[in-house]
Design a protein around this motif. Structure first.
Motif, PDB file in Angstrom:
ATOM      1  N   ALA A  94       0.841  -1.205   0.000  1.00  0.00           N
ATOM      2  CA  ALA A  94       0.000   0.000   0.000  1.00  0.00           C
ATOM      3  C   ALA A  94       0.878   1.260   0.000  1.00  0.00           C
ATOM      4  N   GLU A  95       2.035   1.133   0.615  1.00  0.00           N
ATOM      5  CA  GLU A  95       2.947   2.285   0.674  1.00  0.00           C
ATOM      6  C   GLU A  95       3.427   2.681  -0.728  1.00  0.00           C
ATOM      7  N   VAL A  96       3.779   1.674  -1.520  1.00  0.00           N
ATOM      8  CA  VAL A  96       4.231   1.952  -2.893  1.00  0.00           C
ATOM      9  C   VAL A  96       3.062   2.499  -3.716  1.00  0.00           C
ATOM     10  N   LEU A  97       1.874   1.954  -3.484  1.00  0.00           N
ATOM     11  CA  LEU A  97       0.691   2.455  -4.214  1.00  0.00           C
ATOM     12  C   LEU A  97       0.460   3.927  -3.889  1.00  0.00           C
ATOM     13  N   ASP A  98       0.581   4.250  -2.624  1.00  0.00           N
ATOM     14  CA  ASP A  98       0.396   5.645  -2.201  1.00  0.00           C
ATOM     15  C   ASP A  98       1.417   6.550  -2.895  1.00  0.00           C
ATOM     16  N   LYS A  99       2.651   6.063  -2.983  1.00  0.00           N
ATOM     17  CA  LYS A  99       3.711   6.851  -3.623  1.00  0.00           C
ATOM     18  C   LYS A  99       3.364   7.114  -5.097  1.00  0.00           C
ATOM     19  N   ILE A 100       2.900   6.091  -5.798  1.00  0.00           N
ATOM     20  CA  ILE A 100       2.606   6.257  -7.231  1.00  0.00           C
ATOM     21  C   ILE A 100       1.402   7.179  -7.427  1.00  0.00           C
ATOM     22  N   LEU A 101       0.358   6.962  -6.605  1.00  0.00           N
ATOM     23  CA  LEU A 101      -0.847   7.789  -6.791  1.00  0.00           C
ATOM     24  C   LEU A 101      -0.603   9.246  -6.398  1.00  0.00           C
ATOM     25  N   THR A 102       0.325   9.461  -5.479  1.00  0.00           N
ATOM     26  CA  THR A 102       0.667  10.833  -5.100  1.00  0.00           C
ATOM     27  C   THR A 102       1.431  11.502  -6.245  1.00  0.00           C
TER      28      THR A 102
ATOM     29  N   VAL B 277      -3.994   9.576 -13.040  1.00  0.00           N
ATOM     30  CA  VAL B 277      -4.523   8.281 -13.484  1.00  0.00           C
ATOM     31  C   VAL B 277      -5.974   8.142 -13.042  1.00  0.00           C
ATOM     32  N   GLU B 278      -6.759   7.477 -13.882  1.00  0.00           N
ATOM     33  CA  GLU B 278      -8.203   7.452 -13.624  1.00  0.00           C
ATOM     34  C   GLU B 278      -8.644   6.285 -12.739  1.00  0.00           C
ATOM     35  N   PHE B 279      -7.879   5.205 -12.755  1.00  0.00           N
ATOM     36  CA  PHE B 279      -8.292   4.022 -11.980  1.00  0.00           C
ATOM     37  C   PHE B 279      -7.072   3.156 -11.693  1.00  0.00           C
TER      38      PHE B 279
ATOM     39  N   HIS C 177      -7.374   8.117  -2.440  1.00  0.00           N
ATOM     40  CA  HIS C 177      -6.927   8.951  -3.573  1.00  0.00           C
ATOM     41  C   HIS C 177      -8.068   9.194  -4.564  1.00  0.00           C
ATOM     42  N   GLY C 178      -9.250   8.714  -4.230  1.00  0.00           N
ATOM     43  CA  GLY C 178     -10.426   8.960  -5.080  1.00  0.00           C
ATOM     44  C   GLY C 178     -10.394   8.188  -6.396  1.00  0.00           C
ATOM     45  N   LYS C 179      -9.756   7.004  -6.402  1.00  0.00           N
ATOM     46  CA  LYS C 179      -9.661   6.223  -7.647  1.00  0.00           C
ATOM     47  C   LYS C 179     -10.699   5.112  -7.697  1.00  0.00           C
ATOM     48  N   LYS C 180     -11.203   4.893  -8.903  1.00  0.00           N
ATOM     49  CA  LYS C 180     -12.059   3.731  -9.128  1.00  0.00           C
ATOM     50  C   LYS C 180     -11.160   2.493  -9.111  1.00  0.00           C
ATOM     51  N   VAL C 181     -11.747   1.363  -8.726  1.00  0.00           N
ATOM     52  CA  VAL C 181     -10.949   0.141  -8.612  1.00  0.00           C
ATOM     53  C   VAL C 181     -11.500  -0.961  -9.524  1.00  0.00           C
ATOM     54  N   ILE C 182     -10.579  -1.575 -10.248  1.00  0.00           N
ATOM     55  CA  ILE C 182     -10.904  -2.787 -11.004  1.00  0.00           C
ATOM     56  C   ILE C 182     -10.213  -3.922 -10.267  1.00  0.00           C
TER      57      ILE C 182
END
Ligand code: SF4
Ligand code: SF4
Length: 366
Positions: free
Chosen positions: A146-154, A159-161, A188-193
């Protein structure tokens, strides 16, 4: 859009992985569309590189372009030099026989592939593809903490999803971090697939005592349907991919995925109990994605051996599995042929310690 997507990574075959049974696939795609489902998900390397052309033949050539969504992915792990992503994307359009993709993803980002994507400016590249009309939406699929995901989304709020591995078995798993990744995407307000909702079939074949619990609660829900319903009921989940291999799987999934409700307290408690029962058996958490087999210099049938190992756990006598192991060993490298180069571990999205498991398997089936 109905929340079930047809994942084109475990298609019916007539022989090897690349021999897709096109007649069966056409029938399955037609049924899927007739039932009001519209989302198909392929990738450059699925089925030894044949999945995209199969999508082109079975879906794109046979149905109006606006009657379905087609998604493909940029294999960041194949990018070696400038110009590679352009070449790959042009090839994908050709293979799929399309002028645009509805969704396009940077494939399988983790810390290492993210660094590659940054090195080659892949985020900027897909943004440009969108501007030019070659893709309609873009995001990335993800296999890390989740930490790496947070880094990328920040770093990339544009990105839309995101496409995440979510299922009830991995929900609280510290290696996969399904819940934490889902919550990060929501923050981060992203839609999830969702990918791997049934964990490569693991949650369709659960121990008998876990099946009994499920049947007592909902006699008409199969174990696979429990797994799909669990993720489909999550509020920010917009699509759930299922890699359907047979008409029977498609029949079952399309029968209930048009109308799925969030789990109540009792259902959530039940999947937590089932998780405990499955983990207690010590099964190897392989999803049979086969990313590892491409890179193995010894051609070891890693996911097939893991599947035999898991099947043997619920039996007193592993005679049948031993026979199948011996038969596979005629065609592929055996478990004890491993030279511990760890190429498989570097590409495994589940971060499995393959080199620790293989000696155990060699010992069990010797
Ligand atoms: S560590 Fe073993 S199984 Fe993995 S890629 Fe190398 S030889 Fe193959
Ligand atoms: S070992 Fe890892 S990479 Fe190989 S098939 Fe299983 S989950 Fe996929």
């Amino acid at each position: 859009m109905k929340k079930l997507g047809f994942g084109l990574m475990r298609l019916p075959t007539t022989g090897s992985e690349a021999d897709i049974d096109m007649k069966e696939l056409c029938r399955m795609a037609d049924t899927f569309l007739e039932r009001g489902y519209t989302y198909f998900d392929t990738a450059y390397m699925y089925h030894g590189g044949r999945s995209e052309s199969a999508a082109g033949e079975a879906i794109v050539s046979r149905h109006p372009r606006d009657s379905f969504w087609l998604t493909s992915k940029l294999p960041t792990f194949y990018l070696k030099e400038k110009g590679d992503q352009e070449k790959i994307f042009a090839e994908q359009l050709r293979r799929c026989k399309v002028e645009y993709f509805d969704n396009y993803l940077l494939h399988s980002l983790d810390e290492r592939n993210y660094a590659t994507a940054e090195k080659f400016g892949s985020f900027g590249y897909v943004a440009k593809l969108k501007e030019q009309g070659y893709i309609r939406h873009y995001g990335f699929s993800f296999h890390d903490s989740a930490e790496v995901l947070d880094k990328i989304l920040t770093a990339h709020p544009e990105v839309e999803f995101v496409q995440l591995q979510l299922n009830y078995l991995d929900w609280e798993d510290e290696r996969i971090q399904s819940r934490k990744c889902y919550e990060t995407a929501v923050r981060h307000g992203k839609k999830v697939i969702v990918m791997e909702p049934v964990k490569g079939g693991t949650l369709a074949n659960i121990p008998p005592e876990a099946q009994k619990l499920m049947q007592e609660c909902h006699p008409d829900w199969s174990p696979a349907s429990w797994a799909l319903r669990f993720v489909a009921g999550l509020e920010n989940v917009k699509m759930v991919l299922s890699g359907m291999s047979t008409p029977a799987q498609l029949e079952e999934n399309t029968s209930f995925m048009g109308d799925v409700q969030p789990f109540d307290e009792r259902e959530n408690a039940l999947v937590a109990a089932v998780t405990g029962l499955i983990k207690g058996k010590g099964a190897i958490a392989c999803t049979a994605c086969r990313y590892c087999t491409e890179s193995c210099p010894k051609n070891i049938a890693i996911p097939d051996y893991f599947s035999l190992y898991n099947a043997s756990l619920s039996k007193k006598d592993a005679g049948e599995e031993k026979k199948r192991y011996a038969a596979l060993g005629e065609k592929f490298g055996k478990a004890d042929d491993c030279i511990r180069c760890k190429k498989c571990e570097r590409v495994c999205p589940q971060h499995l310690p393959v080199t620790e498991y293989l000696p155990k398997i060699a010992e069990l089936f010797k």
